[in-house]
Design a protein around this motif. Structure first.
Motif, short mmCIF file in Angstrom:
data_model
loop_
_atom_site.label_atom_id
_atom_site.label_comp_id
_atom_site.label_asym_id
_atom_site.label_seq_id
_atom_site.Cartn_x
_atom_site.Cartn_y
_atom_site.Cartn_z
N ASP A 159 0.81 -1.21 0.00
CA ASP A 159 0.00 0.00 0.00
C ASP A 159 0.85 1.27 0.00
OD1 ASP A 159 -2.35 -1.44 -0.03
OD2 ASP A 159 -2.58 -1.44 2.15
N THR A 160 2.08 1.17 0.47
CA THR A 160 2.93 2.36 0.56
C THR A 160 4.25 2.20 -0.18
OG1 THR A 160 3.87 1.58 2.66
CG2 THR A 160 1.98 3.07 2.78
N VAL A 161 4.52 1.02 -0.73
CA VAL A 161 5.78 0.78 -1.43
C VAL A 161 5.50 0.26 -2.83
CG1 VAL A 161 7.92 -0.57 -1.47
CG2 VAL A 161 7.05 0.31 0.70
N ARG A 162 6.24 0.79 -3.78
CA ARG A 162 6.19 0.30 -5.16
C ARG A 162 7.62 0.01 -5.58
NH1 ARG A 162 3.28 2.74 -10.48
NH2 ARG A 162 4.52 1.64 -12.04
N CYS A 163 7.84 -1.12 -6.27
CA CYS A 163 9.17 -1.47 -6.76
C CYS A 163 9.08 -1.86 -8.23
CB CYS A 163 9.76 -2.62 -5.95
SG CYS A 163 10.11 -2.19 -4.23
N ASP A 164 9.96 -1.30 -9.04
CA ASP A 164 10.03 -1.60 -10.46
C ASP A 164 11.42 -2.09 -10.82
OD1 ASP A 164 7.44 -0.59 -10.68
OD2 ASP A 164 8.13 1.41 -11.29
N VAL A 165 11.49 -3.14 -11.64
CA VAL A 165 12.77 -3.55 -12.22
C VAL A 165 12.98 -2.70 -13.47
CG1 VAL A 165 14.12 -5.42 -13.21
CG2 VAL A 165 12.57 -5.88 -11.30
N HIS A 180 8.35 5.19 -2.53
CA HIS A 180 7.25 5.38 -1.59
C HIS A 180 6.03 5.76 -2.42
CE1 HIS A 180 5.64 6.21 2.49
NE2 HIS A 180 4.83 6.99 1.82
N ARG A 181 4.93 5.08 -2.15
CA ARG A 181 3.71 5.25 -2.94
C ARG A 181 2.71 6.13 -2.17
NH1 ARG A 181 1.27 1.40 -6.55
NH2 ARG A 181 2.67 -0.26 -5.86
N PHE A 182 2.28 7.23 -2.80
CA PHE A 182 1.23 8.09 -2.24
C PHE A 182 0.00 7.97 -3.13
CE2 PHE A 182 5.28 10.11 -1.13
CZ PHE A 182 5.12 10.41 0.23
N GLN A 183 -1.10 7.43 -2.61
CA GLN A 183 -2.30 7.27 -3.42
C GLN A 183 -3.41 8.26 -3.05
OE1 GLN A 183 -3.14 2.88 -3.44
NE2 GLN A 183 -2.69 3.16 -5.61
N ASP A 184 -3.25 8.95 -1.94
CA ASP A 184 -4.22 9.99 -1.57
C ASP A 184 -3.62 11.34 -1.96
OD1 ASP A 184 -6.03 11.74 -0.48
OD2 ASP A 184 -6.02 10.86 1.53
N THR A 185 -3.91 11.75 -3.19
CA THR A 185 -3.36 13.00 -3.73
C THR A 185 -4.52 13.95 -3.99
OG1 THR A 185 -1.57 11.76 -4.80
CG2 THR A 185 -1.97 14.01 -5.58
N ARG A 186 -4.42 15.16 -3.47
CA ARG A 186 -5.56 16.09 -3.54
C ARG A 186 -5.20 17.36 -4.29
NH1 ARG A 186 -8.26 15.17 2.53
NH2 ARG A 186 -7.62 12.97 2.67
N LEU A 187 -6.19 17.88 -5.00
CA LEU A 187 -6.02 19.11 -5.77
C LEU A 187 -6.08 20.32 -4.85
CD1 LEU A 187 -5.73 20.35 -8.63
CD2 LEU A 187 -8.24 20.44 -8.72
N VAL A 188 -5.08 21.20 -4.99
CA VAL A 188 -5.00 22.41 -4.19
C VAL A 188 -5.26 23.66 -5.03
CG1 VAL A 188 -3.49 23.82 -2.71
CG2 VAL A 188 -3.36 21.32 -2.62
N TRP A 189 -4.59 23.76 -6.17
CA TRP A 189 -4.77 24.94 -7.02
C TRP A 189 -4.51 24.59 -8.47
CZ3 TRP A 189 -0.34 28.21 -8.92
CH2 TRP A 189 -0.80 29.28 -9.70
N ALA A 190 -5.38 25.08 -9.33
CA ALA A 190 -5.17 25.00 -10.77
C ALA A 190 -5.73 26.28 -11.38
CB ALA A 190 -5.89 23.79 -11.36
N PRO A 191 -4.91 27.06 -12.08
CA PRO A 191 -5.43 28.27 -12.72
C PRO A 191 -6.35 27.92 -13.89
CG PRO A 191 -3.18 27.88 -13.41
CD PRO A 191 -3.48 26.84 -12.36
N GLU A 192 -6.97 28.92 -14.47
CA GLU A 192 -7.84 28.72 -15.62
C GLU A 192 -7.03 28.17 -16.80
OE1 GLU A 192 -8.80 32.84 -13.79
OE2 GLU A 192 -7.02 31.65 -14.30
N ARG A 193 -7.69 27.38 -17.61
CA ARG A 193 -7.02 26.83 -18.79
C ARG A 193 -6.49 27.94 -19.68
NH1 ARG A 193 -7.91 25.33 -24.12
NH2 ARG A 193 -6.95 23.33 -24.73
N ALA A 194 -7.18 29.06 -19.75
CA ALA A 194 -6.74 30.16 -20.60
C ALA A 194 -5.39 30.71 -20.16
CB ALA A 194 -7.79 31.28 -20.58
N ALA A 195 -5.08 30.58 -18.86
CA ALA A 195 -3.78 31.01 -18.35
C ALA A 195 -2.74 29.91 -18.49
CB ALA A 195 -3.90 31.43 -16.89
N ALA A 196 -3.15 28.68 -18.22
CA ALA A 196 -2.22 27.56 -18.24
C ALA A 196 -1.82 27.16 -19.65
CB ALA A 196 -2.84 26.37 -17.52
N PHE A 197 -2.67 27.43 -20.62
CA PHE A 197 -2.37 27.06 -22.01
C PHE A 197 -2.58 28.26 -22.92
CE2 PHE A 197 -3.24 24.09 -25.77
CZ PHE A 197 -1.89 23.83 -25.96
#
Length: 685
Positions: A159-165, A180-197
């Motif tokens: 649940d907290t560890v990922r290993c890749d060859v 280290h695996r983080f699966q609870d990731t939350r959105l904090v800020w995203a500007p408008e698409r017109a600004a980001a692109f």
């Protein structure tokens, strides 16, 4: 333009490509860095940089920027989360998103974040397991040892560890990367698409640029913000002209070490068909977007990916068609083969590797269409089908010993798979009918209307009719239904009447057979002989060469620097004021209303976007750009048009990385978006 520069570069003896290289953190070119910039990274510095960097498992880079789990990446890397949290009533892509308090931060349905914590060399174990084997036996042995090594690394902490060859130097080295695996990731800020692109597709892969391509996320553990020891605080001044800078990110794939015959196959069966497919998909999406506001919202993300991919593949194809590049590739390959031929011990062991790879290219070409359409599922472009194939194969694979499963279903990969399968993100039936109908049409076109498999799938129905019937009858849009089928295993799958489950069951034997044929007849041969070519390179160069990119953590070093484009000097910086000058009020050059409202408060002379000589490729999106002190001075979001050939080679005179200046991020986050609390968090040392 690219041919002109490439010819010039190849014609100049001793040209220095100082910033070239996507280096693994356990093999940095310390002597080169010291000689060129007077800086040698110490062990503590490298460890801190490794732990401050992160990977979004779906295909982007990121970094930790506070002790409370705040994460920085690109807007286009978090766009899927933003879209999944949006609806017809609230469009966060258009309006932006801001969590002014921690309790307003919203979990992203499918984003998994990985932090690399340990690298272990397992080359001898892997090579011992496959020694003397060929074809299917080689592939089975390699999958089994990879599954065992990754499972041993994960242990009981899946649940907290990922290993890749990780396969480096095309089989020259094998490492286990422990994350280290983080699966609870939350959105904090995203500007408008017109600004980001801002500037849209016309500005994409170009410079000057004026994009605020950033999103902030936060990782949580046990319901609380994760405690992060190693992170990158923001620099007080940001990037300066001619400053040495570092990019730590996850470059996706490069093909700089492929043989000439492999490159030709990639060109003919990969790049050219993909460009044609994207051209048609773009037209369909543009037409669909015109049918209504909600259709436009749903098509927007698809169009971004299509247009971005089209430019990437077009740039790569132009590079592949450049006779100067191919001439250099021929010379490099011939020189390595002469080196092997001059050493009797190497000639006996390694001399036949290139010819062996050449011989399987015809099989690769013959299998390319069925492998793409059926084996890899591009002929069934639908979330519903992806879920169905996952469920059908998962029920079968999980009943086998871990080492005998398909790699994507091993125990080590289960948490990421389940996060996707149980995602609460909505699926939109009308949109799915468009994508599935088109992909089925293209499958019939490429494989032939009389093909037995095509007849098995479509029967007497037209692709659009078949797609609509499947989607109207499915329940796989409900995550609870998917979870019940997953936990129910083979019995639940066998008794299901869902049309997508039935479809996946019916075609899976054929899809598996194609995959198996490709793996044993092409992939295993290429892998085994690429290992031999890697040994030849090691004998010639040692470890002074970097491996091709593999979507694993790499470091690139370079400096803030513009370039000369056919006699025109391209300055390294743009400014916030330049964005307002470029604003026309019409898409894609229309700044958001929030910017105009805050214009009088902004420092218009603040550097906005800038370019550096760092060597990057797709997958580096969201990478932090740091200075010698491990402070954020920028955020990678693009490369210039010349960098698109970076899959095959690097020219330090014109290849440029494009980044958002750290000063512009804090300036606009605080003054436009009211994120003063986030600015304080990001700048705290």
């Amino acid at each position: 333009m690219r041919i002109h520069w490439l010819l010039a570069a190849l014609a100049i003896p001793g040209i220095t490509l100082a910033a070239e290289g996507m280096w693994t953190l356990d093999n940095l070119p310390a002597k080169r860095m010291q000689a060129e910039y007077g800086f040698t990274p110490g062990g503590d510095w490298v460890k801190h940089v490794m732990l401050g960097s992160a990977r979004i498992a779906g295909g982007c880079s990121a970094s930790f920027i506070s002790k409370d789990g705040l994460v920085m990446t690109n807007h286009h890397c978090a766009a899927e989360c933003v879209e999944q949290l949006s609806s017809a009533q609230k469009n966060y892509m258009n309006d932006g998103f801001m969590a002014n308090k921690r309790e307003q931060e919203v979990r992203c349905p499918e984003i998994e974040l990985n932090r690399l914590e340990q690298i272990k060399d397992v080359t001898e174990q892997v090579k011992s397991a496959t020694k003397g084997l060929d074809g299917e036996a080689f592939k089975r042995a390699q999958d089994a040892i990879n599954a065992r090594l990754s499972s041993e690394c994960v242990g009981s902490d899946k649940d907290t560890v990922r290993c890749d060859v990780v396969n480096l130097y095309h089989g020259g080295r094998y490492h286990v990367y422990k994350y280290h695996r983080f699966q609870d990731t939350r959105l904090v800020w995203a500007p408008e698409r017109a600004a980001a692109f801002f500037g849209g597709d016309p500005d994409n892969f170009n410079f000057p640029r004026y994009d605020l391509d950033i999103s902030l996320l936060r990782v949580y553990e046990n319901g609380k913000p994760a405690v992060i020891k190693d992170y990158f605080p923001f620099s007080k001044n940001g990037a300066q002209d001619a400053e040495m800078v570092f990019v730590t990110g996850q470059p996706g794939r490069t093909q700089r070490q492929l043989t000439l015959s492999q490159l030709a196959t990639l060109r003919d069966t990969g790049l050219i068909p993909r460009l044609l497919q994207l051209s048609e998909l773009r037209g369909v999406m543009e037409q669909y977007a015109k049918t209504g506001p909600e259709a436009a919202r749903l098509a927007e993300a698809e169009l971004f990916g299509v247009e971005n991919g089209f430019k990437v593949f077009k740039g790569q194809l132009e590079t592949m068609l450049d006779p100067a590049l191919m001439k250099k590739k021929q010379e490099d390959e011939a020189a390595l083969r002469r080196f092997v031929a001059s050493r009797p011990d190497l000639k006996t062991r390694l001399g036949g590797a290139w010819d062996a790879i050449d011989r399987v290219q015809q099989a690769a070409r013959q299998l390319s269409v069925p492998l793409t359409m059926v084996g890899r599922g591009r002929g069934f472009d639908s979330h519903y089908f992806q879920y169905a194939r996952m469920l059908v194969r998962g029920a079968d694979e999980r009943s086998k010993p871990n080492g005998e499963r398909l790699p994507e279903f091993t125990d080590a990969n289960t948490p990421e798979l389940e996060q996707t399968l149980f995602s609460t993100a909505p699926v939109y039936p009308d949109f799915e009918k468009v994508t599935l109908g088109l992909s089925l049409t293209k499958m019939r076109e490429s494989m032939g209307a009389d093909d037995a498999f095509v007849k098995q799938v479509l029967g007497k129905q037209a692709p659009d009719q078949f797609a609509a019937a499947l989607i109207d009858g499915t329940k796989l849009g409900d995550p609870a239904v998917r979870k019940a089928l997953w936990t129910g295993g083979k019995d639940a799958i066998a008794s299901s009447n869902d049309p997508f489950i039935k479809l996946a069951l019916a075609i899976d034997p054929h899809a598996r057979a194609i995959r198996k044929q490709f793996e044993q007849d092409v992939e295993a041969v290429e892998q085994k002989n690429s290992e031999l070519i890697a040994q030849a390179r090691f004998a010639q160069q040692g470890l002074d060469a970097y491996p091709d990119a593999t979507f694993t953590l790499r470091m690139s070093y370079g400096e803030v620097k513009g370039w000369d484009d056919a006699g025109k000097k391209i300055a390294p910086f743009t400014t916030i004021g330049g964005a307002f000058e470029r604003d026309t009020g019409a898409e894609p050059f229309a700044l958001p209303a929030s910017w105009h409202k805050a214009k009088d408060r902004l420092n218009l002379a603040q550097p906005f976007n800038f370019v550096t000589t760092n060597d990057i490729i797709g997958g580096n999106s969201g990478s932090p750009m740091i200075n010698r002190n491990g402070e954020i001075v920028g955020l990678i979001f693009d490369g210039n048009i010349h960098s698109l050939g970076g899959a095959f080679w690097y020219d330090g005179r014109i290849n440029r990385t494009v980044a958002v200046h750290s000063g512009a991020i804090t300036e606009m986050l605080g003054k436009i978006y009211g994120g003063e609390n986030l600015v304080r968090e990001m700048t705290a040392h």
